[in-house]
Design a protein around this motif. Sequence first.
Motif, short mmCIF file in Angstrom:
data_model
loop_
_atom_site.label_atom_id
_atom_site.label_comp_id
_atom_site.label_asym_id
_atom_site.label_seq_id
_atom_site.Cartn_x
_atom_site.Cartn_y
_atom_site.Cartn_z
N VAL A 1 41.70 51.91 -13.51
CA VAL A 1 42.02 50.51 -13.22
C VAL A 1 40.93 50.00 -12.28
CG1 VAL A 1 43.73 48.93 -12.23
CG2 VAL A 1 44.49 50.98 -13.47
N TYR A 2 40.21 48.94 -12.68
CA TYR A 2 39.09 48.44 -11.90
C TYR A 2 39.43 47.26 -10.99
CZ TYR A 2 36.11 51.67 -14.33
OH TYR A 2 35.56 52.83 -14.80
N GLU A 3 40.57 46.61 -11.23
CA GLU A 3 41.07 45.54 -10.36
C GLU A 3 42.57 45.70 -10.27
OE1 GLU A 3 40.04 41.54 -11.48
OE2 GLU A 3 38.05 42.14 -12.16
N PRO A 4 43.18 45.34 -9.16
CA PRO A 4 44.64 45.45 -9.07
C PRO A 4 45.33 44.63 -10.16
CG PRO A 4 43.70 45.02 -6.91
CD PRO A 4 42.59 44.86 -7.91
N ILE A 5 46.38 45.22 -10.73
CA ILE A 5 47.21 44.52 -11.71
C ILE A 5 48.39 43.96 -10.93
CG2 ILE A 5 48.64 44.75 -13.78
CD1 ILE A 5 46.71 47.06 -14.59
N LYS A 6 48.54 42.63 -10.98
CA LYS A 6 49.46 41.93 -10.08
C LYS A 6 50.67 41.36 -10.80
CE LYS A 6 45.43 40.60 -7.40
NZ LYS A 6 44.54 39.52 -7.03
N GLU A 7 51.70 41.02 -10.00
CA GLU A 7 52.86 40.31 -10.53
C GLU A 7 52.36 39.10 -11.30
OE1 GLU A 7 56.12 40.86 -10.55
OE2 GLU A 7 56.09 42.65 -9.29
N GLY A 8 52.97 38.85 -12.44
CA GLY A 8 52.54 37.75 -13.29
C GLY A 8 51.69 38.22 -14.46
N ALA A 9 51.29 39.51 -14.46
CA ALA A 9 50.57 40.06 -15.60
C ALA A 9 51.50 40.04 -16.81
CB ALA A 9 50.10 41.48 -15.29
N TYR A 10 50.91 39.91 -18.00
CA TYR A 10 51.76 39.79 -19.18
C TYR A 10 51.10 40.42 -20.39
CZ TYR A 10 48.62 35.87 -20.24
OH TYR A 10 47.52 35.09 -20.49
N VAL A 11 51.93 40.66 -21.41
CA VAL A 11 51.45 41.20 -22.67
C VAL A 11 51.94 40.31 -23.81
CG1 VAL A 11 53.41 42.82 -22.79
CG2 VAL A 11 51.40 43.22 -24.20
N ASN A 12 51.02 39.95 -24.69
CA ASN A 12 51.38 39.26 -25.93
C ASN A 12 51.53 40.36 -26.98
OD1 ASN A 12 51.20 36.62 -24.89
ND2 ASN A 12 48.99 36.66 -25.14
N LEU A 13 52.76 40.57 -27.45
CA LEU A 13 53.07 41.68 -28.35
C LEU A 13 53.53 41.14 -29.69
CD1 LEU A 13 53.55 44.78 -28.72
CD2 LEU A 13 55.90 44.34 -27.98
N VAL A 14 52.91 41.65 -30.76
CA VAL A 14 53.32 41.31 -32.12
C VAL A 14 53.51 42.63 -32.88
CG1 VAL A 14 52.66 40.19 -34.29
CG2 VAL A 14 52.05 39.13 -32.10
N VAL A 15 54.67 42.77 -33.52
CA VAL A 15 54.95 43.92 -34.36
C VAL A 15 55.34 43.38 -35.73
CG1 VAL A 15 56.36 45.98 -34.74
CG2 VAL A 15 55.75 45.30 -32.41
N LYS A 16 54.63 43.87 -36.76
CA LYS A 16 54.93 43.46 -38.13
C LYS A 16 55.32 44.67 -38.96
CE LYS A 16 51.83 39.49 -38.36
NZ LYS A 16 50.70 38.89 -39.10
N TYR A 17 56.27 44.44 -39.85
CA TYR A 17 56.69 45.43 -40.84
C TYR A 17 56.16 44.91 -42.17
CZ TYR A 17 59.89 48.10 -43.83
OH TYR A 17 60.44 48.92 -44.79
N GLY A 18 55.03 45.47 -42.62
CA GLY A 18 54.35 44.87 -43.76
C GLY A 18 53.87 43.49 -43.35
N LEU A 19 54.33 42.46 -44.07
CA LEU A 19 53.97 41.08 -43.73
C LEU A 19 55.04 40.39 -42.89
CD1 LEU A 19 52.50 39.99 -47.18
CD2 LEU A 19 51.25 40.68 -45.12
#
Length: 178
Positions: free
Chosen positions: A80-98
């Motif tokens: 980790v090169y910079e602190p990961i702070k409150e407010g960090a987020y992940v855009n997650l997409v999961v597809k089953y086929g299409l």
Amino acid sequence: MRFSTACVAALSASFVSAGSWFGGPQDVIANDVQKVPGDSPLEFCDSDHTDDIVKIKSVDLLPNPPESGAELVIHATGTVYEPIKEGAYVNLVVKYGLIRLISTKADLCEQIKNVDLECPIEKGVLSITKSVEIPREVPPGTYNVFAEVFNADDKPITCLQATVKFGGNRGSIDMGDL
């Protein structure tokens, strides 16, 4: 809900320190140039990673490929090169086929609790080993997972993807369990 929790938990381990969490017979489809080092189906997204806050050294899964209804052990290491702070987020997409199963913006600091971490995550080398249960109800087919991860100031933490194809041999599942 268990399915999405398993997805985020496995990816949390990989993008914080560096998974996959599906079961059954499967083929992993990966491009060696973008492949995350180690024994997993994870790949880096097709983008520039020079400014990523986390540099993933390796992600290993045991077993690989994961098996439905079984425990999956994820071991991930990175820097980790910079602190990961409150407010960090992940855009997650999961597809089953299409078919899009999951498309969400999740609070990274909430999700990393699944791998026994808390925000802020300070600079330095990080190593995580985490076990998760794989739902045995995961249907056969091709799954595509995409996770873009950003710090609170929108700086990229990392971006990961995986494509996993599950076979149709599900003889151990009782249809009443579905």
